[in-house]
Design a protein around this motif. Sequence first.
Motif, mmCIF file in Angstrom:
data_model
loop_
_atom_site.group_PDB
_atom_site.id
_atom_site.type_symbol
_atom_site.label_atom_id
_atom_site.label_comp_id
_atom_site.label_asym_id
_atom_site.label_seq_id
_atom_site.Cartn_x
_atom_site.Cartn_y
_atom_site.Cartn_z
ATOM 1 N N THR A 82 38.927 -2.751 -66.433
ATOM 2 C CA THR A 82 38.117 -3.945 -66.660
ATOM 3 C C THR A 82 38.884 -5.066 -67.332
ATOM 4 O O THR A 82 38.960 -5.123 -68.548
ATOM 5 N N PRO A 83 39.380 -6.029 -66.534
ATOM 6 C CA PRO A 83 39.921 -5.820 -65.196
ATOM 7 C C PRO A 83 41.427 -5.793 -65.329
ATOM 8 O O PRO A 83 42.002 -6.675 -65.902
ATOM 9 N N VAL A 84 42.092 -4.821 -64.811
ATOM 10 C CA VAL A 84 43.515 -4.639 -64.991
ATOM 11 C C VAL A 84 44.323 -5.800 -64.424
ATOM 12 O O VAL A 84 45.196 -6.341 -65.061
ATOM 13 N N LYS A 85 43.997 -6.211 -63.217
ATOM 14 C CA LYS A 85 44.812 -7.223 -62.540
ATOM 15 C C LYS A 85 44.845 -8.532 -63.318
ATOM 16 O O LYS A 85 45.866 -9.158 -63.459
ATOM 17 N N ILE A 86 43.684 -8.949 -63.796
ATOM 18 C CA ILE A 86 43.634 -10.237 -64.480
ATOM 19 C C ILE A 86 44.377 -10.183 -65.801
ATOM 20 O O ILE A 86 45.028 -11.127 -66.192
ATOM 21 N N LYS A 87 44.324 -9.073 -66.510
ATOM 22 C CA LYS A 87 45.019 -8.954 -67.782
ATOM 23 C C LYS A 87 46.517 -9.099 -67.602
ATOM 24 O O LYS A 87 47.210 -9.508 -68.515
ATOM 25 N N ARG A 88 47.039 -8.772 -66.450
ATOM 26 C CA ARG A 88 48.474 -8.772 -66.231
ATOM 27 C C ARG A 88 48.982 -10.076 -65.619
ATOM 28 O O ARG A 88 50.159 -10.189 -65.315
ATOM 29 N N LEU A 89 48.144 -11.047 -65.430
ATOM 30 C CA LEU A 89 48.592 -12.313 -64.862
ATOM 31 C C LEU A 89 49.365 -13.113 -65.904
ATOM 32 O O LEU A 89 48.970 -13.208 -67.062
ATOM 33 N N SER A 90 50.460 -13.716 -65.481
ATOM 34 C CA SER A 90 51.249 -14.561 -66.362
ATOM 35 C C SER A 90 50.588 -15.925 -66.492
ATOM 36 O O SER A 90 49.638 -16.266 -65.769
ATOM 37 N N GLN A 91 51.115 -16.740 -67.403
ATOM 38 C CA GLN A 91 50.598 -18.096 -67.584
ATOM 39 C C GLN A 91 50.721 -18.895 -66.288
ATOM 40 O O GLN A 91 49.804 -19.606 -65.893
ATOM 41 N N GLU A 189 57.291 -21.483 -67.709
ATOM 42 C CA GLU A 189 57.860 -20.608 -66.694
ATOM 43 C C GLU A 189 58.822 -19.595 -67.319
ATOM 44 O O GLU A 189 58.910 -18.461 -66.889
ATOM 45 N N LYS A 190 59.554 -20.011 -68.351
ATOM 46 C CA LYS A 190 60.572 -19.139 -68.920
ATOM 47 C C LYS A 190 60.012 -18.187 -69.977
ATOM 48 O O LYS A 190 60.671 -17.241 -70.372
ATOM 49 N N SER A 191 58.801 -18.460 -70.465
ATOM 50 C CA SER A 191 58.288 -17.717 -71.604
ATOM 51 C C SER A 191 57.575 -16.437 -71.233
ATOM 52 O O SER A 191 57.513 -15.517 -72.045
ATOM 53 N N GLN A 192 57.019 -16.364 -70.038
ATOM 54 C CA GLN A 192 56.237 -15.199 -69.675
ATOM 55 C C GLN A 192 56.590 -14.709 -68.282
ATOM 56 O O GLN A 192 56.860 -15.491 -67.395
ATOM 57 N N ILE A 193 56.581 -13.369 -68.127
ATOM 58 C CA ILE A 193 56.842 -12.751 -66.831
ATOM 59 C C ILE A 193 55.755 -11.729 -66.582
ATOM 60 O O ILE A 193 55.523 -10.856 -67.407
ATOM 61 N N SER A 194 55.074 -11.841 -65.441
ATOM 62 C CA SER A 194 54.034 -10.875 -65.105
ATOM 63 C C SER A 194 54.669 -9.632 -64.507
ATOM 64 O O SER A 194 55.875 -9.580 -64.271
ATOM 65 N N ILE A 195 53.829 -8.621 -64.258
ATOM 66 C CA ILE A 195 54.327 -7.389 -63.645
ATOM 67 C C ILE A 195 55.009 -7.685 -62.325
ATOM 68 O O ILE A 195 56.085 -7.188 -62.034
#
Length: 210
Positions: A82-91, A189-195
């Motif tokens: 609940t919900p896994v995909k959205i939690k893993r989205l980068s900025q 762009e440089k600060s966060q990387i999603s799965i």
Amino acid sequence: MNSKKTIKSAFESMMYIWGEPLDVKDAADIFNISREDAEKYFLELQQEYEQEGRGIVIRQINKSFQFVTRPENAEYIERLCTPVKIKRLSQSALEVLAIIAYRQPVTKGEIDAIRGVKSDRVIDGLMKKNLVMVTGKSNGIGRPLLYGTTEEFLKNFGFTSIKDLPDIENIESVINVEADSEIVYDDVEKSQISIDEVEYESDGTEKNEE
């Protein structure tokens, strides 16, 4: 002739792959054994799983058997899903998703213009997550593709339809950055990387998302 151990092992694999309730007759036919023997093996497996207190249990539905999760673990499964995909989205992914959600149908060029950077990789990642899809082609020069959100997007964010999206004055307030500030975008762009974006970094293209 197959041993009982071999048949029971195969039944486990078959239930796992089948997903839905596996009919005793279908399972019996695989090994040319009687339905009575097949049902007996299923019941033995069911008892073994129960005795061991496994997180997966075997549920009987009429003359069929199916793998299901143990009811006592429902709370933990809900936390995970609940919900896994959205939690893993980068900025950057959230930025593009917001633009598409509020501007759809929208072209990649329009998305790039709002963000100030190319969005190819991010769009591809959102499509892989089934949050974004191609909805058609624009009538503009070159007939660029148009993007929109999917039913999976609605489900993950708890919306019934796009009409349920909260009202906003402008798209920049959703992505929380100024549309004309490339420096801000570069920092994001440089600060966060999603799965999904980890693989992009490995080939040296994460920074520009190309």
